[in-house]
Structure formats: C-alpha cells, structure tokens
Design an enzyme around this catalytic site. Structure first.
Site, PDB file in Angstrom:
ATOM      1  N   ASP A  81      22.029  46.090  51.230  1.00 53.19           N
ATOM      2  CA  ASP A  81      22.730  44.811  51.360  1.00 53.19           C
ATOM      3  C   ASP A  81      23.773  44.605  50.270  1.00 53.19           C
ATOM      4  OD1 ASP A  81      21.187  44.204  53.542  1.00 53.19           O
ATOM      5  OD2 ASP A  81      19.660  43.173  52.360  1.00 53.19           O
ATOM      6  N   CYS A  82      23.604  45.265  49.123  1.00 58.07           N
ATOM      7  CA  CYS A  82      24.508  45.026  48.005  1.00 58.07           C
ATOM      8  C   CYS A  82      24.444  46.215  47.052  1.00 58.07           C
ATOM      9  CB  CYS A  82      24.114  43.747  47.261  1.00 58.07           C
ATOM     10  SG  CYS A  82      22.482  43.848  46.487  1.00 58.07           S
ATOM     11  N   CYS A  85      21.124  47.144  45.560  1.00 58.57           N
ATOM     12  CA  CYS A  85      20.220  47.954  46.397  1.00 58.57           C
ATOM     13  C   CYS A  85      20.485  49.440  46.169  1.00 58.57           C
ATOM     14  CB  CYS A  85      20.427  47.620  47.875  1.00 58.57           C
ATOM     15  SG  CYS A  85      19.977  45.935  48.327  1.00 58.57           S
ATOM     16  N   CYS A 421      17.378  35.204  37.631  1.00 56.62           N
ATOM     17  CA  CYS A 421      17.635  36.458  38.356  1.00 56.62           C
ATOM     18  C   CYS A 421      19.102  36.856  38.209  1.00 56.62           C
ATOM     19  CB  CYS A 421      17.280  36.285  39.823  1.00 56.62           C
ATOM     20  SG  CYS A 421      17.670  37.748  40.802  1.00 56.62           S
ATOM     21  N   CYS A 423      21.076  38.802  39.921  1.00 58.40           N
ATOM     22  CA  CYS A 423      21.756  39.361  41.100  1.00 58.40           C
ATOM     23  C   CYS A 423      23.222  38.946  41.184  1.00 58.40           C
ATOM     24  CB  CYS A 423      21.037  38.952  42.374  1.00 58.40           C
ATOM     25  SG  CYS A 423      19.505  39.859  42.660  1.00 58.40           S
ATOM     26  N   ASP A 465      58.883  59.707  36.354  1.00 62.19           N
ATOM     27  CA  ASP A 465      59.595  60.968  36.493  1.00 62.19           C
ATOM     28  C   ASP A 465      60.782  60.712  37.431  1.00 62.19           C
ATOM     29  OD1 ASP A 465      60.090  63.841  36.564  1.00 62.19           O
ATOM     30  OD2 ASP A 465      59.294  63.734  38.596  1.00 62.19           O
ATOM     31  N   THR A 467      62.859  63.372  39.554  1.00 64.91           N
ATOM     32  CA  THR A 467      62.885  64.152  40.787  1.00 64.91           C
ATOM     33  C   THR A 467      61.571  64.040  41.553  1.00 64.91           C
ATOM     34  OG1 THR A 467      64.385  65.723  39.733  1.00 64.91           O
ATOM     35  CG2 THR A 467      63.309  66.431  41.762  1.00 64.91           C
ATOM     36  N   ASP A 659      55.194  63.290  40.309  1.00 67.32           N
ATOM     37  CA  ASP A 659      54.774  64.057  41.484  1.00 67.32           C
ATOM     38  C   ASP A 659      54.678  65.545  41.201  1.00 67.32           C
ATOM     39  OD1 ASP A 659      57.613  64.523  41.279  1.00 67.32           O
ATOM     40  OD2 ASP A 659      57.526  65.305  43.330  1.00 67.32           O
ATOM     41  N   ASP A 745      20.267  30.699  43.016  1.00 68.82           N
ATOM     42  CA  ASP A 745      20.399  32.153  42.892  1.00 68.82           C
ATOM     43  C   ASP A 745      21.044  32.766  44.132  1.00 68.82           C
ATOM     44  OD1 ASP A 745      19.749  34.822  41.676  1.00 68.82           O
ATOM     45  OD2 ASP A 745      18.595  34.954  43.525  1.00 68.82           O
TER      46      ASP A 745
END
Length: 768
Positions: A81-82, A85, A421, A423, A465, A467, A659, A745
């Site tokens: 779920d997250c 987990c 908690c 979370c 850069d 060219t 590149d 929470d």
C-alpha cells in the site's frame, strides 16, 4: 572531439578524428542506457584518455551482487500500500540466512533478491506470503484492470462494510440492551482485529516489531481492557478506512509508471511466410517481421520496412505532434501507428525494448534516495521505540507518582501511542518523490532518484556543452577553400585521415566526399592529437588537419583572413596541410536547437545563470553564445572543462548538460549531470538525469518540477508533524480520545499522499 582509445595501453590502433571542439573520453567498461528518439539501447562502452578512467558509479546505486556465484531472481509483489510496506518486506527477506541482499522497488512493485542457493526460492516466497505480501512470477498474466462493478467494490471492502454494519447494529441495540451491545462491539473488534494482530505478529517475527499493525493491536486491546468497546471498534474501522485511502493514493502515485508498463501490448501480428499469425509479444525475437494497424502500439523496438509512416510517440517522449519515419528508421516500443498499416523488423529481445529500459532506469532511480528521505528512514527506526517508551512513561508516571487513576492514563497513553505512529512522516518524502519522478518521466525527462531530484531544485548555474547539446549535433561542410590544388584533391586527402571516425564533423566530411563520388586514398599511421590535430600518411607524404589556434607552423595572410571570417560566422574551421604545405581551409557549421534560446531565457527567469563550455575557437563560440544569450568559455580541452566545473561547483550548485563522451568527466565533476537522450552511452551512464526527447526547454521545466517537489515535501512534513503535535497535546489533556488519534494518524497519511499526487498534474510556468 573524442580521441577514442588514445593513451590506452591496451589499444594498438590510432584513430583519426577531426578538429574543432576538443574531446576525450574516460569511463570504465560497463553496460549503459542509450535513450533516444530511435530507442533505448544497451551497449558496452569503453573509452579512455590519457591512460586513466573515471565516472565511478554514484553513491546510491541499485544493489550489486556481492559475489559472482550468487543467484538473482525477481518477483512481482502484491499487497503493498505504501513505501513503508516495501521496507517491511525488504527487511523480512534480508533477514533470511543465505540471502545476500534484497531490494523492493515500490514504483514497479518488484522484489529483486540475490541469494546463494536455489532452494531458497520457496523460502523467500513463503516468507513474503507470511509477511502479508504474496509474490508472483514476472511473466504471470496481468490482472484485469477493467472498471469494477458494485460487486467488485463490495468484495474489496467486505471487511470495512462488515465492521461498519455490525457497529450500526450494536449502536441500535445499545438503546434496548446495553450489555448485548457491549458484547457485540467487543466481538466485532476482536474479529476485525484478528488479521491485523496476526500480521503484526508475522512482521515482528520477520524483524519489524514496531509496525503500525503492532501499535494498532496494542491500542485496540487496551481500549477493550478499559471497557471502551465502542471506541475500540471505531478505532479499528478508522484504521482500515485509512489503509484503503492510503492504498488508493499510493496506486495513483504509481499510475504514471503503471501506464508506462501498459504501453506494450500483450499480443502481436507476426508475418511468417507472408501469412499473419497472432502471437504473444513475449515470443518476438530480433529479425521477426511484425504488422501493426493504425491505432495499434508497437510491441517491440523495430526498424520500419515501409516507405513512410507517422507514429505518435507522445507517451514516451512527450512530443504531442506525430513523428514521420522513413524506411530503415528505428521506432520505439509503445509508439502508436497513426496513418496506415505498417510492417517492422523487430530489433529488441524480450525484456530489452525501450519501455523495459526506461522502467529499469526508474527502478534504479528508486534505489537512490534523497538525503532527506534517508534521514527520515533512520529517524523512524528509533522514533517508534522511543515513542512507545514515552507512552509507557505517560501511563505509569502519573498513577505511581501522583496517585492518578490508572484507567485515565492508560487511555491517554494508548492515544499517544497511536498519534506517535510515524507512517505519515515516513511516507511524506517518498510519496512526493515518486510522484515527482513519475511526472518527469511523463514529460520525457528521466531523473535517477530522489537525490538527483533534490539537487535539481537547488541548481544555481548550468554549464552546457555546445555540439549536440545546444546544437543539433549534425554539422554540415559549408565552405571548402583550396590553395594550389583542386578542391576534389583537398577533400579526398582530408577524408583519407578522417574515414573511420564516428565524430559528426568527420562523418559529414566523409559523406560529402562519398556523395561526390571522389576517391578516398588509404592513409597509414593515422594519429590524433587531443585538441590540436589529426595526421596520417598518403603515398608517403604527411597529411595534417589542424585547428588554427593550435597550428605550430606559419600560414599566409590570405589563410588567416579566411579563418577569421569563417570563425566570426560561428563556424568550426580546420587548416589542411599536405607535405608540409598548406593546401586549404575547410569549415563546418552546426544547427542551433530551435528551443535553445527559449530554454536559456527561461533559466534566466528562474534565477539560474548559464555558460557554454566548448573546445571550439573563441570567435565561433562568441557568435553562438551571442545568438542565444549566455556566457561562454572556448578552446577548452576535456580536462579544462572539468577544472572549470569544479571551480564553479565550489561557489554554486552546478548542473552540467552534455551528450558526448568528452562531457562525462565534467558531468561527474558537477553537482548534477544531465545528458541529452541522443547522446553517447558514457554520458548517459554518468548523468544523474536525461532528456529522452532532446528538447532543451524541458530542462527548466525539470528544475521547476524539482522545486515543486521539494516544496511539496516541506508541506507534507509540516502537515504530518503539525497534526501530530496538535493531537498529542489534546490527547494528553484528555480533550481527544482514541478514535481521534487514529483519525489523526490515518488522516495525516492520506493527506500527505494526496498532496503528493498534485505533482502528477504539474505544469511548468512556460506551459501556462
């Protein structure tokens, strides 16, 4: 230009390259990603200069194998779920004896494990099942994602609906018989709590004793002990609703990656002996001929066999206008055929097409956490045990020292336990980063992890850069001036020492000579001097191609005037000598990218300075820089680029955009390296981010997205801590109870995730 292999002890071949922008290359041999409009290729690249190599991998690389004999296997994970987990499963698998390392990739829902013995496969699968996250094979059939009817919705939420219905019945009965109502609330809570407590027990055994399931179980049982049965059931119901909301929000955060995974169709039309045959896309192999109808997506990378066809590549590159391809053009998997039925020859193997490689890059990115995210991960490891200790002190201190009632402080301690908690706090950063990475990928920008995303938001200067970055990288021979020889002989002699080079200047010259049907004599002992020239011998006489600024011989006033005039026009110029006599001047000119000027202007609006680094001559560099409005440094060797970037990095956060192979060392020396998608393998491997579609205007958009992500993270952390702080005080004062604690929470977790989802709809300022 790149002088490949020059200076490498293992190389016995001297490779000639043209002059202009001096280039060298330096990187270890490693598999790299080459992302371009033509596709994404894997290649082995090795290039050295001066006998040394650099471009070591980044700090947060995807897990590497600890030894060559280890086995690597991957599974799809269900039930996550997250990101927290993912951490639970990762910790459980890593704790198994014989497992070298394990990594859970939340964005693509994949578990990758390196282990020593194949017999551990079943143990890994069993452990994952016991932890609550069942595994399936990567080639398992995809689940049906069609819209669910009301029956599907009811089936998915049967536990929540059952508890809610039982609570309604218990509430109604309470007006008739309170005792029966109390027992019904208790039974409802215990039955609903059983799978949560069981999961908490399994997580504790697998190395996660302080999971939210553990805190939830302690709080619910404590509430039942105090006789707060209705509140215990309400706590359970709110927790389950919060989990569902969190799962929905997280699935939305993964939607961009999931959409990318769904671009490749499951089946394809294979042409065998002129007949059409429908086969699974997984069975396609290089050399197969496939047919795709208008509106259909390509199941693999391929080479177009038809004369001309249009493809919609927007899902991959962000380019909204269909792209026309001619016979022999490479087309990426996932592209949509627009105008007619086409046939293509498959070029990619199973699991190696453009989509697969982009997904692999996203998986790599997930393993590179932002510094803030790593801090919060470490913080949560001691935060939860500490808060459990604080809750225990809240429970025992007032009754023991101040004769307060135990029931009151047990209740408040349990509320504090739920509020504490972590979370919402833990998920605040990965939720925003996952959304940010997905939004970037949707625009055709691949960012290698949260660390790179965080750095992008702090960029103050950008070094380009020339060219292939600010220009198209497709220079053409524009001027040929011959002295005392005819033009054909000048071109033939020059091509003789340039043939075989892969540099754009050399390729364009050789192509021009071949198109004119001129002979190219064989040259011997071809040698390239980095940043100065190329030499070779034709018929026993020396041929030299030298950049004017590096010429160590005198030349006439006429030659000098020609060179100055051409360089002032922004052209790259070389002087050609034959048998120690100057016989001509040749000039090239590259085409500026159409969006270069707009990109530089937008960066300036963002408060970011820009500079062009080139090995070209100062006059050409000045002409180019003036056109697009940025500073420049010319006549730079690759080492000079590195030194300049290092010096600039001491004062600012610097991004290096390039590149070529020669850009890799400077990209590594910068705070963050950004590669153009059509660039070399080494540049792409070294870079922390890549523009897959080669549109420079997406660079400022990428920086804006990074800044928006950092702002989103700050909002999430403030929201999570703010809510906890408010309800922490109200719970200790007895103003709010357990169900409000759970609401705080679960609500905070859902809110920070939903806030992060706003990044999926990000639009840059220039697009508005």
């Amino acid at each position: 230009m790149c002088t490949k292999h020059q200076g490498c002890q293992s190389s016995k071949i001297k490779t000639a390259v043209p002059l202009g922008a001096s280039e060298s290359c330096c990187a270890p041999v490693k598999s790299s990603l080459n992302i371009s409009q033509a596709g994404v290729e894997v290649s082995e690249s090795s290039c050295c200069s001066g006998g040394s190599c650099s471009a070591d991998p980044g700090e947060e690389e995807e897990p590497s194998r600890e030894n060559d004999s280890s086995i690597r296997n991957s599974w799809l994970v269900s039930g996550m779920d997250c990101p927290s987990c993912a951490q639970k499963l990762e910790k459980a698998i890593t704790s198994l004896e014989g497992v070298n390392q394990a990594k859970v990739l939340f964005a693509t829902e994949k578990l990758v494990v390196d282990f020593d013995d194949r017999e551990l496969t079943s143990t890994i699968e069993h452990t994952a099942q016991q932890t609550g996250f069942p595994l399936s094979l990567l080639d398992a059939p995809k689940p049906n994602t069609a819209t669910k009817g009301w029956r599907g919705v009811v089936k998915d939420n049967i536990q929540i609906l059952s508890i809610a219905s039982a609570m309604v019945v218990a509430a109604i009965i309470s007006k008739i018989d309170p005792q029966i109502s109390t027992w019904l609330f208790t039974l409802t809570c215990l039955l609903g709590l059983y799978p949560i407590a069981l999961k908490a027990f399994k997580l504790a055994r697998s190395g996660t004793p302080f999971a939210i399931e553990t805190l939830m179980s302690v709080a619910a049982i404590g509430a039942l002990y105090l006789g707060e049965t209705a509140e215990a059931a309400m706590v359970l119901l709110l927790f389950l609703i919060g989990e569902k909301l969190e799962a929905y929000a997280s699935s939305r955060a993964r939607s961009g990656v999931q959409a990318l995974m769904d671009l490749v169709p499951e089946n394809s039309i294979l042409i065998v002996d002129g007949e059409r045959k429908e086969v699974p896309a997984a069975q396609l192999k290089p050399g197969d001929i496939i047919e795709v109808a208008p509106g259909g997506r390509l199941p693999a990378d391929g080479v177009l066999q038809d004369a001309l066809a249009s493809f919609d590549e927007s899902a991959l590159t962000g380019e909204s206008v269909p792209v026309e391809h001619q016979t022999g053009s490479k087309v990426m998997a996932g592209a949509v055929v627009v105008d007619k039925v086409v046939r293509l020859q498959v070029t990619s193997r199973q699991g190696e097409n453009a989509i697969d490689r982009i997904l692999h890059l996203i998986e790599e990115a997930e393993s590179r956490k932002a510094p803030l995210e790593r801090f919060l991960d470490k913080f949560s490891r001691w935060y939860t045990p500490l808060m459990m200790l604080v809750s225990l002190m809240v429970i025992v201190t007032p009754p023991l020292l101040f004769a307060q009632p135990w029931e009151t402080w047990i209740y408040r301690g349990l509320a504090l336990l739920l509020i504490a908690c972590p979370c919402a706090l833990v998920i605040s950063t990965p939720a925003a980063i996952t959304s940010g990475l997905a939004a970037a990928a949707k625009r055709g920008a691949l960012i290698k992890g949260g660390a790179a995303l965080e750095l992008l938001g702090n960029v103050e200067s950008v070094a380009f850069d020339k060219t292939g970055t600010l220009t198209q990288g497709k220079p053409q021979v524009t001027d040929v001036f011959a002295f005392d020889v005819d033009e054909d002989k000048l071109l033939s002699l020059t091509a003789s020492i340039e043939v075989g080079s892969s540099h754009p200047l050399a390729v364009s010259l050789v192509n021009k000579v071949q198109q004119q049907g001129l002979p190219i004599p064989e040259a011997l002992d071809k040698t390239a001097q980095v940043g100065s020239g190329v030499t070779g011998y034709v018929d026993g006489k020396i041929v030299q191609v030298v950049t004017p600024s590096k010429a160590d011989f005198p030349f006439s006033q006429e030659t000098e005037e020609r060179v100055v005039t051409l360089e002032q026009q922004g052209k790259t110029v070389v002087i050609v000598r034959y048998d120690y006599e100057v016989i001509g001047v040749i000039a090239w000119q590259d085409t500026l990218r159409p969006d270069a000027q707009e990109a530089i202007a937008t960066l300036k609006d963002l408060g970011i300075t820009s500079v062009m680094l080139t090995g070209d001559n100062p006059r050409s560099a000045e002409a180019m820089a003036t056109r697009i409005g940025l500073d420049y440094k010319a006549s730079l060797l690759p080492a000079d680029k590195v030194h300049y970037v290092e010096k600039l990095s001491q004062q600012h956060t610097v991004a290096m955009v390039g590149d070529g192979i020669n850009d890799a060392p400077a990209m590594k020396a910068s705070s963050i390296g950004i590669a153009m998608g059509g660039g070399t393998d080494v540049a792409l491997e070294t870079a922390d981010a890549a523009l897959t579609h080669n549109r420079l205007i997406e660079l400022p958009a990428m920086i804006e997205l990074s800044r928006a992500t950092l702002s989103n993270i700050r909002q999430n952390v403030a929201l999570a801590l703010g809510l906890k702080g408010v309800f922490l005080v109200t719970s200790l004062l007895g103003i709010t109870g357990l169900w409000v604690a759970v609401l705080a929470d679960s609500g905070a977790t859902a809110l920070v995730t939903l806030n992060a989802l706003r990044l999926l709809r990000f639009e840059s300022k220039q697009a508005k």
